[in-house]
Design an enzyme around this catalytic site. Structure first.
Site, PDB file in Angstrom:
ATOM      1  N   GLU A 108     161.048 -18.887 -60.509  1.00  0.00           N
ATOM      2  CA  GLU A 108     160.787 -17.464 -60.281  1.00  0.00           C
ATOM      3  C   GLU A 108     160.409 -17.197 -58.829  1.00  0.00           C
ATOM      4  O   GLU A 108     160.843 -16.198 -58.235  1.00  0.00           O
ATOM      5  CB  GLU A 108     159.673 -16.997 -61.219  1.00  0.00           C
ATOM      6  CG  GLU A 108     159.372 -15.514 -61.098  1.00  0.00           C
ATOM      7  CD  GLU A 108     158.279 -15.077 -62.063  1.00  0.00           C
ATOM      8  OE1 GLU A 108     157.834 -13.917 -61.955  1.00  0.00           O
ATOM      9  OE2 GLU A 108     157.859 -15.887 -62.903  1.00  0.00           O
ATOM     10  N   ILE A 153     161.235 -18.873 -56.054  1.00  0.00           N
ATOM     11  CA  ILE A 153     162.406 -18.952 -55.181  1.00  0.00           C
ATOM     12  C   ILE A 153     163.321 -17.746 -55.416  1.00  0.00           C
ATOM     13  O   ILE A 153     163.933 -17.227 -54.466  1.00  0.00           O
ATOM     14  CB  ILE A 153     163.159 -20.275 -55.405  1.00  0.00           C
ATOM     15  CG1 ILE A 153     162.351 -21.440 -54.820  1.00  0.00           C
ATOM     16  CG2 ILE A 153     164.549 -20.226 -54.789  1.00  0.00           C
ATOM     17  CD1 ILE A 153     162.162 -21.378 -53.303  1.00  0.00           C
ATOM     18  N   GLU A 159     152.073  -4.575 -58.755  1.00  0.00           N
ATOM     19  CA  GLU A 159     153.424  -5.136 -58.896  1.00  0.00           C
ATOM     20  C   GLU A 159     154.309  -4.155 -59.681  1.00  0.00           C
ATOM     21  O   GLU A 159     153.876  -3.536 -60.647  1.00  0.00           O
ATOM     22  CB  GLU A 159     153.355  -6.512 -59.578  1.00  0.00           C
ATOM     23  CG  GLU A 159     152.737  -6.526 -60.960  1.00  0.00           C
ATOM     24  CD  GLU A 159     153.771  -6.408 -62.058  1.00  0.00           C
ATOM     25  OE1 GLU A 159     154.968  -6.392 -61.739  1.00  0.00           O
ATOM     26  OE2 GLU A 159     153.380  -6.301 -63.219  1.00  0.00           O
ATOM     27  N   PRO A 160     155.577  -3.994 -59.242  1.00  0.00           N
ATOM     28  CA  PRO A 160     156.425  -2.953 -59.816  1.00  0.00           C
ATOM     29  C   PRO A 160     157.163  -3.347 -61.090  1.00  0.00           C
ATOM     30  O   PRO A 160     157.649  -2.471 -61.811  1.00  0.00           O
ATOM     31  CB  PRO A 160     157.431  -2.689 -58.682  1.00  0.00           C
ATOM     32  CG  PRO A 160     157.547  -4.010 -57.983  1.00  0.00           C
ATOM     33  CD  PRO A 160     156.180  -4.647 -58.074  1.00  0.00           C
ATOM     34  N   SER A 187     147.585  -5.347 -63.499  1.00  0.00           N
ATOM     35  CA  SER A 187     148.409  -6.552 -63.400  1.00  0.00           C
ATOM     36  C   SER A 187     147.681  -7.665 -62.654  1.00  0.00           C
ATOM     37  O   SER A 187     146.723  -7.421 -61.919  1.00  0.00           O
ATOM     38  CB  SER A 187     149.716  -6.234 -62.671  1.00  0.00           C
ATOM     39  OG  SER A 187     150.483  -5.302 -63.407  1.00  0.00           O
ATOM     40  N   THR A 222     154.905  -9.042 -72.470  1.00  0.00           N
ATOM     41  CA  THR A 222     155.338  -9.723 -71.247  1.00  0.00           C
ATOM     42  C   THR A 222     154.632 -11.078 -71.193  1.00  0.00           C
ATOM     43  O   THR A 222     153.862 -11.422 -72.087  1.00  0.00           O
ATOM     44  CB  THR A 222     154.984  -8.901 -69.995  1.00  0.00           C
ATOM     45  OG1 THR A 222     153.563  -8.965 -69.769  1.00  0.00           O
ATOM     46  CG2 THR A 222     155.404  -7.443 -70.158  1.00  0.00           C
ATOM     47  N   CYS A 223     154.860 -11.821 -70.111  1.00  0.00           N
ATOM     48  CA  CYS A 223     154.220 -13.133 -69.983  1.00  0.00           C
ATOM     49  C   CYS A 223     152.707 -12.997 -69.826  1.00  0.00           C
ATOM     50  O   CYS A 223     151.962 -13.934 -70.125  1.00  0.00           O
ATOM     51  CB  CYS A 223     154.805 -13.911 -68.817  1.00  0.00           C
ATOM     52  SG  CYS A 223     154.675 -13.058 -67.231  1.00  0.00           S
ATOM     53  N   GLN A 280     159.359  -3.012 -67.475  1.00  0.00           N
ATOM     54  CA  GLN A 280     159.095  -3.611 -68.786  1.00  0.00           C
ATOM     55  C   GLN A 280     158.548  -2.572 -69.759  1.00  0.00           C
ATOM     56  O   GLN A 280     158.881  -2.586 -70.952  1.00  0.00           O
ATOM     57  CB  GLN A 280     158.110  -4.770 -68.623  1.00  0.00           C
ATOM     58  CG  GLN A 280     158.696  -5.945 -67.851  1.00  0.00           C
ATOM     59  CD  GLN A 280     157.630  -6.934 -67.402  1.00  0.00           C
ATOM     60  OE1 GLN A 280     156.471  -6.575 -67.168  1.00  0.00           O
ATOM     61  NE2 GLN A 280     158.011  -8.199 -67.260  1.00  0.00           N
TER      62      GLN A 280
END
Length: 436
Positions: free
Chosen positions: A190, A192, A112-113, A107, A49-50, A118
């Protein structure tokens, strides 16, 4: 075999390093194929992931170095630099880490879900590439069950702590009926996207997304039934907007005092709620001086974020307890499986010795040898074959003073001693004086 979790994340590596180590979707299939084909590796899965890149493998003692060197080669990154920012966990610690990742405890935003989805994608990719065997398959399934339990039994996901949610939460304090409110969102990144989703979930149905390019604005607005415009169309949209939330990368303000003042006149001074999430700011600070504008910046949202973070921390403590229980049950099941595998291997070994001795005995009988001698030799030969390996292991343990093995040997090799029988109650020797 050992369970290994090796990776880097936002706590251990800079964005520059994380970018280098990340796997693109196009690379993932090839990477899994290579990783699964390494010596010492029997199972493998990749989570990228990022904020993290993690490899989950079933390996032997030499596997950790093998995986680290492969990751260095694949991304053409110095192994010394990779070693400085990489972490690794083994067996129970690896299982615990995976469960903490799944529920969002590891995280950047606590709880965070998105990470669970992922992780499920990573699991499916590994399955499709036949990277999963029994060990990782069971671990992932157990992890998903624990994550579901945590989400169900704790409030880990009930108090979002993102800036996007905080902006919407503050707006809800001003508008009694979100269903009648009209929102103008400026930007299409992201943040917004998250704001738009939160507003839609809260009941706002009239959404306008303004961006430098209309195409990108349409990507955000179309999913929620909204409208897309360009930045030049903002003045007209501003006249109808009850909520304005802006987050762009513009170096200069997009909304000036004059533009907002003009819109307020046409709105007949109906109040407008504005949140400027951007840094540098998208809305001139002087806009906040207007009588019918409630203007907040990202700093004003910190109170909402901190309050929700405290709620999540309580839930996080509960989640840690559930994870420890999950690790314990996974470990217990793993021990039972390992014991079963050992039993199967030992029985297979014994059956192979039995079959070999039986075949030799049948050959002797076919040659006409005395059956009694054949049976006697069969019993003697089979006993020697069955006892040879345990006997040799006990001798080696004794010579090297492996006391733990010697202490366990009687329980494994010798039949349990029968409990002493309780003596029967003695018969009453006194004469029965009961009258007939």
């Amino acid at each position: 075999m050992t369970l290994l979790a090796l990776g880097i994340n936002h706590r251990t590596a800079s964005v520059a390093v994380r970018e280098q180590v990340a796997f693109t979707p196009a690379q993932l299939e090839h990477a899994l194929e290579q990783l699964r084909g390494l010596p010492h590796i029997s199972e493998a899965a990749v989570l990228s992931t990022c904020n993290r890149t993690e490899l989950y493998c079933v390996t032997d003692a030499a596997g950790e170095r093998t995986v680290l060197e492969w990751l260095s080669r694949f991304h053409d990154l110095s192994i010394d630099e990779l070693t400085r920012c990489a972490y690794h966990y083994l067996d129970n610690d690896a299982a615990r880490h995976l469960m903490r990742v799944a529920v969002g405890l590891d995280s950047m935003v606590l709880g965070e879900p998105q990470i669970l989805g992922q992780l499920k994608d990573a699991y499916q990719h590994a399955r499709q590439m036949q990277g999963l065997g029994g060990e990782l398959e069971r671990l992932f399934q157990h992890t998903f069950a624990v994550a579901k339990q945590v989400r169900t039994e704790t409030g880990i996901g009930k108090n979002p702590v993102s800036v996007a949610y905080a902006a919407v939460s503050m707006a809800s304090r001003i508008f009694d009926d979100f269903g009648r409110a009209r929102a103008l969102l400026i930007g299409a990144g992201e943040t917004i996207e998250l704001v738009a989703r939160h507003l839609h979930e809260a009941g706002v149905r009239k959404l306008i997304v303004a961006n430098r390019t209309r195409e990108r604005a349409e990507q955000v607005s179309s999913r929620l039934g909204g409208q897309a415009i360009t930045l030049s169309e903002i003045p007209a949209a501003l006249e109808e907007a009850d909520i304005v939330i802006s987050s762009t990368a513009s170096p200069l303000p997009i909304l000036g005092k004059g533009m907002v003042e003009s819109a307020l006149k046409k709105r007949r001074h109906r109040p407008v709620f504005m949140v400027d999430i951007a840094v540098p700011r998208d809305i001139e600070p002087e806009v906040g001086e207007l009588a019918d504008v409630f203007l907040y910046t990202v700093d004003d949202l910190e109170e909402v974020i901190e309050e929700n973070r405290r709620h999540r921390q309580v839930a996080a403590d509960q989640a840690e307890s559930l994870i420890e229980h999950g690790v314990g049950s996974w470990q217990h099941e793993r021990r039972i499986r390992n014991g079963g595998e050992l039993i199967r291997e030992y029985r297979h070994h014994g059956e192979a010795l039995r079959d070999a001795s039986r075949d030799q005995a049948l050959e002797r009988l076919a040659r006409g040898e005395d059956p009694a001698e054949v049976v006697e030799r069969l019993a003697h030969q089979l006993t020697n074959r069955l006892l040879h390996q345990p006997t040799q292991a006990i001798r080696d343990a004794a010579s090297h003073e492996h006391h733990a093995l010697l202490d366990a040997a009687p329980r494994l090799l010798l039949p349990a001693k029968p409990a002493f029988e309780q003596p029967a109650p003695k018969a009453n020797r006194h004469k029965d004086n009961t009258p007939a």
